[in-house]
Write an enzyme that holds these catalytic residues in place. Structure first.
Site, PDB file in Angstrom:
ATOM      1  CD  GLU A 285     -23.118  -2.623  25.770  1.00 49.89           C
ATOM      2  OE1 GLU A 285     -23.865  -3.081  24.900  1.00 49.89           O
ATOM      3  OE2 GLU A 285     -22.035  -3.128  26.068  1.00 49.89           O
ATOM      4  CG  HIS A 306     -25.214  17.313   2.068  1.00 50.27           C
ATOM      5  ND1 HIS A 306     -25.406  18.261   1.095  1.00 50.27           N
ATOM      6  CD2 HIS A 306     -23.882  17.344   2.362  1.00 50.27           C
ATOM      7  CE1 HIS A 306     -24.239  18.828   0.775  1.00 50.27           C
ATOM      8  NE2 HIS A 306     -23.308  18.282   1.541  1.00 50.27           N
ATOM      9  CE  LYS A 420     -28.041 -10.166  25.246  1.00 50.86           C
ATOM     10  NZ  LYS A 420     -26.808 -10.463  25.959  1.00 50.86           N
TER      11      LYS A 420
HETATM   12  O1  PA5 Z   1     -19.471  -4.770  25.703  1.00 49.28           O
HETATM   13  C1  PA5 Z   1     -20.060  -5.792  25.998  1.00 49.28           C
HETATM   14  O2  PA5 Z   1     -19.836  -6.397  27.052  1.00 49.28           O
HETATM   15  C2  PA5 Z   1     -21.104  -6.376  25.072  1.00 49.28           C
HETATM   16  O3  PA5 Z   1     -21.293  -5.555  23.968  1.00 49.28           O
HETATM   17  C3  PA5 Z   1     -20.664  -7.748  24.595  1.00 49.28           C
HETATM   18  O4  PA5 Z   1     -19.421  -7.637  23.964  1.00 49.28           O
HETATM   19  C4  PA5 Z   1     -21.684  -8.345  23.625  1.00 49.28           C
HETATM   20  O5  PA5 Z   1     -22.940  -8.397  24.209  1.00 49.28           O
HETATM   21  C5  PA5 Z   1     -21.255  -9.722  23.177  1.00 49.28           C
HETATM   22  O6  PA5 Z   1     -21.097 -10.566  24.271  1.00 49.28           O
HETATM   23  P1  PA5 Z   1     -20.252 -11.883  24.191  1.00 49.28           P
HETATM   24  O7  PA5 Z   1     -18.850 -11.524  23.924  1.00 49.28           O
HETATM   25  O8  PA5 Z   1     -20.433 -12.549  25.521  1.00 49.28           O
HETATM   26  O9  PA5 Z   1     -20.853 -12.725  23.081  1.00 49.28           O
END
Ligand code: PA5
Length: 434
Positions: A285, A306, A420
């Site tokens: 990310e 494997h 989303k």
């Molecule tokens: O690293 C990040 O920012 C994301 O993976 C969020 O943690 C994830 O989308 C969950 O978001 P939230 O904590 O707002 O529910």
């Protein structure tokens, strides 16, 4: 200190290549530490490790003690950065089967709100039957669909079992200190709550209550984890290639520039699997944007030898590996002898399982290097809470430095919104009709 060994990448890199990158790593580290790079309003994680226990950590301990005493099961609701860290931590230290044999006094810890699977939900409700339970809702925004649905459903189960007042005492929220739907709910409902600082993004939040409360409920001392992270913060501030963070960040970037676009992150410990998941999200990310990024893949050896072993050995040469290992455990299995020897294993009798594992590590390393795969190895030391804290900080820092070398913002994730929007349109969420 974590030891990073890059002696198995020299087929693809040279020492002059590495030294030529020194200024670049220096600049990336400086940009991060001075907070003047892209996304620098999300650098709160950089200061999270503390030496002394804070009021927040004291409250975490107290809440954890309450949950341990009144619950057979503790359910942690969250997804992405609000989920992977605590699960990785508990599994790393207590194993993938950590829930076996646990109950009140040392509750089982399960995770919810990280999927939309009905089967997973049914399984969770079955295991709650007849059990006392508490929940922690973790969401920075408070509006993420998966945890929001799980929260609604689990609140309903709690209220049915304990009544409105009883349910309140078993509900904990971990969220932004002021903003968002979850903060508003916690205030209105009177739930005990903990803070995700506004300048700490989800995937960098494991050293806040996000990670520390579930760890404490599982019996892991938050201050031992913090101690490791704090020492890492001091140790990894060195501005030279003596700093293993620099070696890792620079080597992976240089390999990427030579066409190694996939990083396999490997360990020979099954309990490391979720740690690989945490690392995968952290780097994926943070770096995968603007048409760039090393694709992070978490792999478990020996099982994946494997399945992926063939591809690694002889497939397209666009991968490099980062192999993690820990000191051997104090207790190990000694392989016995069998007079019939039908399995042909007597040549190993008297040897320990750990010895065999080490030979598998060495054999794999040599084979992959022969197959022209550059391999970075990392020695983590003993597997304990302190080392784990060190590892969390090490990889967060390495990720920030590496992403700045790549020229991307390590702290945003604009691409996550695309699926989303489509999902919300299909679900008919108001405001997403077009
Ligand atoms: O690293 C990040 O920012 C994301 O993976 C969020 O943690 C994830 O989308 C969950 O978001 P939230 O904590 O707002 O529910």
């Amino acid at each position: 200190m974590i030891k990073v060994d890059i002696s198995n990448v020299w087929g693809d890199l040279s020492l002059p290549d590495l030294l030529a990158a020194e200024k670049e790593v220096f600049d990336a580290h400086l940009t991060l530490s001075e907070g003047n790079g892209k996304g620098s309003d999300f650098l709160g994680w950089y200061q999270l490790p503390v030496k002394e226990e804070t009021d927040e950590i004291r409250r975490i301990r107290a809440a954890a003690e309450r949950i341990r005493n009144n619950s057979d099961v503790f359910i942690v609701i969250g997804i992405g950065g609000s989920y992977l860290g605590p699960r990785a931590a508990i599994e790393l230290l207590q194993g993938c089967n950590h829930n076996i044999g646990k109950g009140k006094g040392n509750p089982q810890v399960f995770f919810a709100g990280n999927t939309l699977s009905t089967r997973a939900w049914n399984e969770l409700t079955r295991l709650l039957e007849g059990k006392d339970f508490s929940i922690a809702i973790i969401s920075k925004s408070g509006t993420t669909t998966e945890p929001a649905i799980a929260t609604r459903a689990l609140r309903w189960l709690l209220e049915r079992k304990y009544g409105t007042e009883g349910a309140k005492k078993r509900t904990y929220a971990i969220t932004d200190p002021e903003n968002g739907a979850l903060r508003q709910m916690a205030t209105e409902e009177g739930w005990e709550s903990f803070v995700i600082p506004p300048d700490v993004g989800g995937r960098y939040s494991v050293l806040t209550a996000v990670g520390l409360l579930p760890m404490a409920v599982a019996g892991i001392d938050p201050m031992e984890v913090m101690q490791g992270a704090y020492e890492a913060k001091q140790a990894y501030d060195v501005r030279s290639f003596e700093n293993p963070v620099w070696l890792y960040a620079a080597t992976r970037n240089l390999l990427y520039r030579r066409g190694k676009a996939i990083e396999l992150f490997e360990s020979f410990e099954p309990s490391f699997k979720m740690m690989g998941g945490w690392w995968q999200q952290l780097f994926g990310e943070s770096e995968g944007k603007d048409g760039k990024g090393i694709f992070p893949v978490s792999v478990e050896f020996t099982p994946d030898l494997h399945s992926l072993g063939q591809m690694i050995q002889q497939g397209e040469r666009n991968i490099f590996e980062t192999m993690i290992r820990f000191d051997p455990p104090a207790q190990t299995l000694t392989i016995g002898s069998d007079y019939k020897n039908l399995d042909g294993l007597n040549y190993l009798s008297g040897k320990t399982l750990d010895f065999v594992d080490e030979q598998a590590f060495q054999g794999t390393l040599a084979a992959h290097v022969d197959g022209n795969v550059p391999v970075i190895t990392m020695d983590m030391g003993a597997l304990n809470a302190k080392t784990m804290g060190e590892m969390f900080y090490f990889f967060e820092l390495a990720c920030g430095v590496s992403a700045y070398m790549l020229g991307v913002n390590p702290f945003d994730q604009p691409g996550v919104e695309f699926y989303k929007r489509n999902m919300f349109r299909l679900l008919g969420k108001p405001g997403y009709e077009a």
